[in-house]
Design a protein around this motif. Structure first.
Motif, PDB file in Angstrom:
ATOM      1  N   VAL A 172      11.813   2.476 -11.061  1.00 37.26           N
ATOM      2  CA  VAL A 172      10.874   3.037 -10.307  1.00 37.26           C
ATOM      3  C   VAL A 172       9.551   3.375 -11.128  1.00 37.26           C
ATOM      4  CG1 VAL A 172      11.607   5.362 -10.201  1.00 37.26           C
ATOM      5  CG2 VAL A 172      10.577   4.202  -8.102  1.00 37.26           C
ATOM      6  N   VAL A 184      17.359   2.963  -6.027  1.00 46.70           N
ATOM      7  CA  VAL A 184      16.673   4.423  -6.519  1.00 46.70           C
ATOM      8  C   VAL A 184      17.303   5.433  -5.868  1.00 46.70           C
ATOM      9  CG1 VAL A 184      14.752   5.494  -6.851  1.00 46.70           C
ATOM     10  CG2 VAL A 184      14.523   3.253  -7.155  1.00 46.70           C
ATOM     11  N   GLU A 185      17.515   5.118  -4.466  1.00 48.08           N
ATOM     12  CA  GLU A 185      18.215   6.214  -3.647  1.00 48.08           C
ATOM     13  C   GLU A 185      19.693   6.474  -4.300  1.00 48.08           C
ATOM     14  OE1 GLU A 185      20.132   6.053   0.716  1.00 48.08           O
ATOM     15  OE2 GLU A 185      17.709   5.801   0.656  1.00 48.08           O
ATOM     16  N   LEU A 238      21.446  18.721  -1.128  1.00 49.80           N
ATOM     17  CA  LEU A 238      22.093  17.856  -1.586  1.00 49.80           C
ATOM     18  C   LEU A 238      23.194  18.129  -2.778  1.00 49.80           C
ATOM     19  CD1 LEU A 238      20.149  14.518  -1.367  1.00 49.80           C
ATOM     20  CD2 LEU A 238      22.076  14.867  -0.242  1.00 49.80           C
ATOM     21  N   PHE A 266       8.731  10.324  -9.825  1.00 44.08           N
ATOM     22  CA  PHE A 266       8.098   9.913  -8.168  1.00 44.08           C
ATOM     23  C   PHE A 266       9.055  10.847  -7.234  1.00 44.08           C
ATOM     24  CE2 PHE A 266       6.851   6.389 -10.699  1.00 44.08           C
ATOM     25  CZ  PHE A 266       5.463   6.087 -10.258  1.00 44.08           C
ATOM     26  N   LEU A 271      17.099   3.990 -12.213  1.00 41.75           N
ATOM     27  CA  LEU A 271      16.228   5.198 -11.997  1.00 41.75           C
ATOM     28  C   LEU A 271      14.767   4.730 -12.707  1.00 41.75           C
ATOM     29  CD1 LEU A 271      18.213   8.408 -12.611  1.00 41.75           C
ATOM     30  CD2 LEU A 271      16.880   7.735 -10.657  1.00 41.75           C
ATOM     31  N   ASN A 323      11.948  11.271  -6.107  1.00 41.26           N
ATOM     32  CA  ASN A 323      13.353  10.275  -5.808  1.00 41.26           C
ATOM     33  C   ASN A 323      13.852  11.333  -4.499  1.00 41.26           C
ATOM     34  OD1 ASN A 323      12.803   8.904  -7.877  1.00 41.26           O
ATOM     35  ND2 ASN A 323      14.552   8.471  -8.782  1.00 41.26           N
ATOM     36  N   LEU A 324      13.168  11.794  -3.609  1.00 45.29           N
ATOM     37  CA  LEU A 324      13.830  12.357  -2.559  1.00 45.29           C
ATOM     38  C   LEU A 324      14.333  11.437  -1.396  1.00 45.29           C
ATOM     39  CD1 LEU A 324      10.934  15.127  -1.920  1.00 45.29           C
ATOM     40  CD2 LEU A 324      13.191  15.416  -3.150  1.00 45.29           C
ATOM     41  N   MET A 325      15.106  11.880  -0.932  1.00 51.24           N
ATOM     42  CA  MET A 325      15.708  10.952   0.398  1.00 51.24           C
ATOM     43  C   MET A 325      14.848  11.123   1.499  1.00 51.24           C
ATOM     44  SD  MET A 325      18.251   9.949  -1.171  1.00 51.24           S
ATOM     45  CE  MET A 325      18.517  10.540  -2.984  1.00 51.24           C
ATOM     46  N   PRO A 326      14.166   9.853   1.860  1.00 52.14           N
ATOM     47  CA  PRO A 326      13.025   9.842   2.628  1.00 52.14           C
ATOM     48  C   PRO A 326      13.518  10.290   4.225  1.00 52.14           C
ATOM     49  CG  PRO A 326      13.768   7.587   2.191  1.00 52.14           C
ATOM     50  CD  PRO A 326      14.336   8.437   1.058  1.00 52.14           C
ATOM     51  N   PHE A 385      12.282  13.978 -11.125  1.00 50.90           N
ATOM     52  CA  PHE A 385      11.675  12.448 -11.760  1.00 50.90           C
ATOM     53  C   PHE A 385      10.213  12.289 -11.553  1.00 50.90           C
ATOM     54  CE2 PHE A 385      16.123  12.297 -10.242  1.00 50.90           C
ATOM     55  CZ  PHE A 385      16.805  11.589 -11.261  1.00 50.90           C
ATOM     56  N   ARG A 392      15.652  20.967  -5.519  1.00 46.31           N
ATOM     57  CA  ARG A 392      16.873  20.462  -5.630  1.00 46.31           C
ATOM     58  C   ARG A 392      17.494  20.437  -7.046  1.00 46.31           C
ATOM     59  NH1 ARG A 392      16.533  14.161  -4.448  1.00 46.31           N
ATOM     60  NH2 ARG A 392      15.567  14.070  -6.637  1.00 46.31           N
ATOM     61  N   LEU A 428      23.026  10.399 -18.052  1.00 47.28           N
ATOM     62  CA  LEU A 428      22.858   9.077 -17.310  1.00 47.28           C
ATOM     63  C   LEU A 428      23.085   8.066 -18.125  1.00 47.28           C
ATOM     64  CD1 LEU A 428      19.293  10.152 -15.478  1.00 47.28           C
ATOM     65  CD2 LEU A 428      21.658  10.300 -14.792  1.00 47.28           C
ATOM     66  N   THR A 463      19.782   7.991  -7.709  1.00 49.49           N
ATOM     67  CA  THR A 463      19.537   9.282  -7.786  1.00 49.49           C
ATOM     68  C   THR A 463      20.800  10.054  -7.369  1.00 49.49           C
ATOM     69  OG1 THR A 463      17.136   8.880  -6.959  1.00 49.49           O
ATOM     70  CG2 THR A 463      17.976  11.282  -6.456  1.00 49.49           C
ATOM     71  N   LEU A 464      21.249   9.547  -6.333  1.00 45.25           N
ATOM     72  CA  LEU A 464      22.689  10.411  -5.622  1.00 45.25           C
ATOM     73  C   LEU A 464      23.669  10.493  -6.865  1.00 45.25           C
ATOM     74  CD1 LEU A 464      22.905   8.762  -2.077  1.00 45.25           C
ATOM     75  CD2 LEU A 464      22.360  11.246  -2.714  1.00 45.25           C
ATOM     76  N   VAL A 478      22.843   3.649 -13.430  1.00 40.41           N
ATOM     77  CA  VAL A 478      21.907   4.823 -13.310  1.00 40.41           C
ATOM     78  C   VAL A 478      20.725   4.740 -13.677  1.00 40.41           C
ATOM     79  CG1 VAL A 478      21.902   7.124 -12.627  1.00 40.41           C
ATOM     80  CG2 VAL A 478      23.972   6.013 -12.366  1.00 40.41           C
TER      81      VAL A 478
END
Lengths: 231, 396
Positions: B395, B292-293, A109, A94, B392, A96-99, A92, A157, A57, B296-297, B388
């Motif tokens: 959060v 964040v979304e 995904l 928190f 991340l 980090n799911l897509m709400p 993660f 996931r 990352l 994450t992707l 990224v």
């Protein structure tokens, strides 16, 4: 056992205004395949930075990072994204799911980046849901799940594309003790039964005790704390 | 295939998130709707006005004005020159060999609308009759033809509809009381619809004039205009010019049409700049709220391209929504709306029905898309370049 993750002379510096801060100092690390490694340390010690480098990352300022045989510090941003899709699963703090997506859609995904057919994806998602014990919650959206359940979805996931490495950043940091125990037990199970290599950052000693090896990150240096024979 | 799945997944997620950003999305939609509504309305005004002016002209008719006159109102052709002019070659003739032509007089009169209010300026045109051979597009729709020597009038349909000058109405101007005996209409939008017609000789007598403003003639065929021009130029007693009626009408409206279009594009452009910055701001906020979304992707392995496309798709969707809303408003409020404008200070206002045409609506929606894409581009690039790891960690 051969190393799945190797770091040699890794330095990471951040520039904040006129100040340059060296977070990791000439760090070396070997993580054998199928090891469950816990990285511990106080806030600001560099443990999350180290995790981000291992997970592709972030990039080191200098040094070499080899994961699953790939020198990832040389990869372009696009190549790194593809490499992550193939080799790394992320969990993660928190979730980090897509709400707006249901549990099964969230889990699916990473498979959208593969060439699997819709039917194959459905089968894999069903298997992952069963593995984390959430088959009956497939259609639930994250807001309809407890913290522990959401983290299970996040683990499913992370696992769905069968990654080489599982990278977990404080996976139980937002959970109560019981849920944390379940999640850590699940990670331990994945490590023992499916030989998944796991690198987990935590500040919680009880969480770290689930790992087969514990390293302390202190002021950008690694200190070996414990290696269990079970690993 | 996976690229398409990747794109559709990220775009779909972004669009499904829109209800959570209703306020910011409405800023974009309403801003762009305003631009499109104004642009389409002003352009519709320009185009409809031009069409109305051009509608009075025909490519098989010629308009003869006195030398140097740039407008019909500025022209004067002595009564005793008319016979010589009508003898010229190039003019079509009827079965009896009479020229298909009419010498016409023009006056500006003020009349009071039936509904009251302030006096309106109206063009009073003296004609031979509603000549079917000369102007087949004009026809009586109510009442009868005026009679020579009497103060009788035909009123254009748009005047009748707008000001209530119906059959039997009495209008007070030069030489007393005039009665409306008929309503006429043009089969295509035309300045005639805003005029009042009477017998030319009666008008000259009422105004004690000895000259006409113009002579309109039907041309005998292709090339007849040049023949007519040459013949008129060869006669030293005549000081007149002949113009193709359609070209003259188009030239009359061109300057105003250009000004109106510039106004439309200028106001539209200014508003578009405002809407663009509104979109930019809202989409930056959208990217920020989704950082964040997006991170994450990206961590999972989704490419920067799909993130760019998702932001642009959001911008485009909102822009198209705004464009359609603006186009709908323009169509509801202005299509068929009768307005009036003066071609010049020398002429009375010309009433015209605004036509919000499909090509103008399309143009408005194209503008909306361009604004949306331009407004979405920088936020899309920011989203793609989002660090990224930092996003991340924000959060935590």
């Amino acid at each position: 056992m051969a190393s799945l993750v190797s770091l040699h002379n890794v330095i990471k510096r951040y520039v904040r205004g006129k100040q340059t801060i060296e977070v990791l100092h000439q760090l070396d690390l070997e993580v054998p395949a199928a090891q469950f490694l816990a990285l511990m340390g106080p806030s600001g010690s560099g443990k999350t930075t180290l995790l981000n480098l291992i997970g592709g990352l972030d990039r080191p300022t200098s040094g070499e990072i080899i994961v699953a045989g790939e020198h990832i510090q040389n990869l372009s941003s696009g190549q790194l994204a593809k490499w992550r899709a193939r080799h790394v699963g992320f969990v993660f703090q928190f979730y980090n799911l897509m709400p707006m997506l249901s549990a099964e859609r969230n889990i699916e995904l990473p498979l959208l980046l593969t060439s699997l057919s819709s039917a194959q994806r459905k089968r894999n998602v069903a298997a992952a849901l069963e593995l984390v014990g959430l088959t009956s919650h497939a259609k639930h959206k994250p807001a309809e799940l407890s913290g522990g359940q959401q983290q299970r979805v996040a683990i499913a996931r992370a696992l769905i594309a069968d990654p080489t490495l599982l990278v977990c950043d404080e996976p139980t940091g937002d959970l109560d003790r019981a849920s944390a125990g379940e999640i850590l037990g699940l990670l331990q199970l994945l490590n023992r039964d499916q030989q998944k290599t796991i690198v987990m950052v935590t500040h919680d000693q009880k969480a770290a005790d689930y790992a087969s090896r514990i390293l302390h990150v202190d002021k950008g240096q690694l200190i070996e704390a414990a290696v269990k024979s079970a690993a | 295939m996976s690229v398409f799945r990747q794109l559709s997944a990220v775009v779909g997620m972004n669009l499904r998130n829109l209800p959570q950003r209703t306020g910011a999305s409405l800023v974009i939609v309403i801003g762009i709707a305003g631009v499109v509504a104004v642009l389409v309305s002003v352009l519709a005004m320009a185009v409809s006005f031009s069409q109305t002016i051009a509608g009075a002209g025909s490519p098989d008719r010629a308009l003869i004005l006195s030398g140097g006159a740039l407008q019909e109102a500025m022209s004067s052709i002595p009564r005793d020159s008319v016979a010589n002019i009508l003898d010229a070659p190039g003019i079509a003739r009827d079965r009896e060999g009479r020229p298909i032509a009419a010498a016409e007089a023009l006056a500006q009169v003020q009349v009071e609308p039936k509904s009251g209010g302030k006096l309106i300026n109206v063009a009073l045109r003296g004609v031979a009759s509603v000549e079917p051979e000369l102007r087949p597009e004009l026809h009586l729709v109510e009442g009868r033809m005026f009679r020579p020597g009497l103060h009788e009038l035909l009123v254009g349909r748009s005047l009748e509809e707008r000001y209530g000058l119906g059959l039997g109405s009495h209008l007070e101007f030069q030489s007393g009381d005039w009665t409306v005996v008929g309503i006429f209409a043009s089969s295509r939008p035309s300045t005639f619809d805003s005029q009042v017609l009477t017998d030319a000789q009666t008008l000259l007598a009422a105004y004690q004039r000895d000259w006409f403003q113009s002579i309109t003639v039907r041309l005998a065929g292709p090339g007849s205009l040049d023949q007519l021009k040459r013949a008129l130029a060869a006669d030293p007693t005549l000081h007149v010019n002949a113009y193709l009626e359609s070209a003259f009408a188009a030239a009359q409206s061109q300057a105003l049409n250009t000004v109106l279009k510039w106004i439309g594009y200028f106001i539209g452009g200014m508003m578009a700049a405002g809407a663009l910055f509104g979109a930019l701001n809202s989409l930056y906020a959208s990217v920020s709220s989704r950082s964040v979304e997006i991170a994450t992707l990206r961590a999972i392995g989704f490419g920067a391209g799909s993130v760019v496309v998702s932001v642009l798709a959001e911008a485009l969707l909102l822009a198209v929504g705004g464009g359609l809303l603006g186009a709908l408003c323009a169509w509801i409020f202005f299509n068929g709306h009768v307005s009036s404008m003066e071609l010049s200070g020398l002429q009375p206002p010309i009433a015209f029905a605004m036509s919000v045409r499909p090509d103008l609506l399309t143009l408005g929606i194209v503008w909306a898309c361009v604004i949306g894409l331009a407004g979405g581009l920088l936020p899309a690039i920011r989203a793609a370049r989002l660090p990224v790891a930092r996003a991340l960690n924000a959060v935590v």
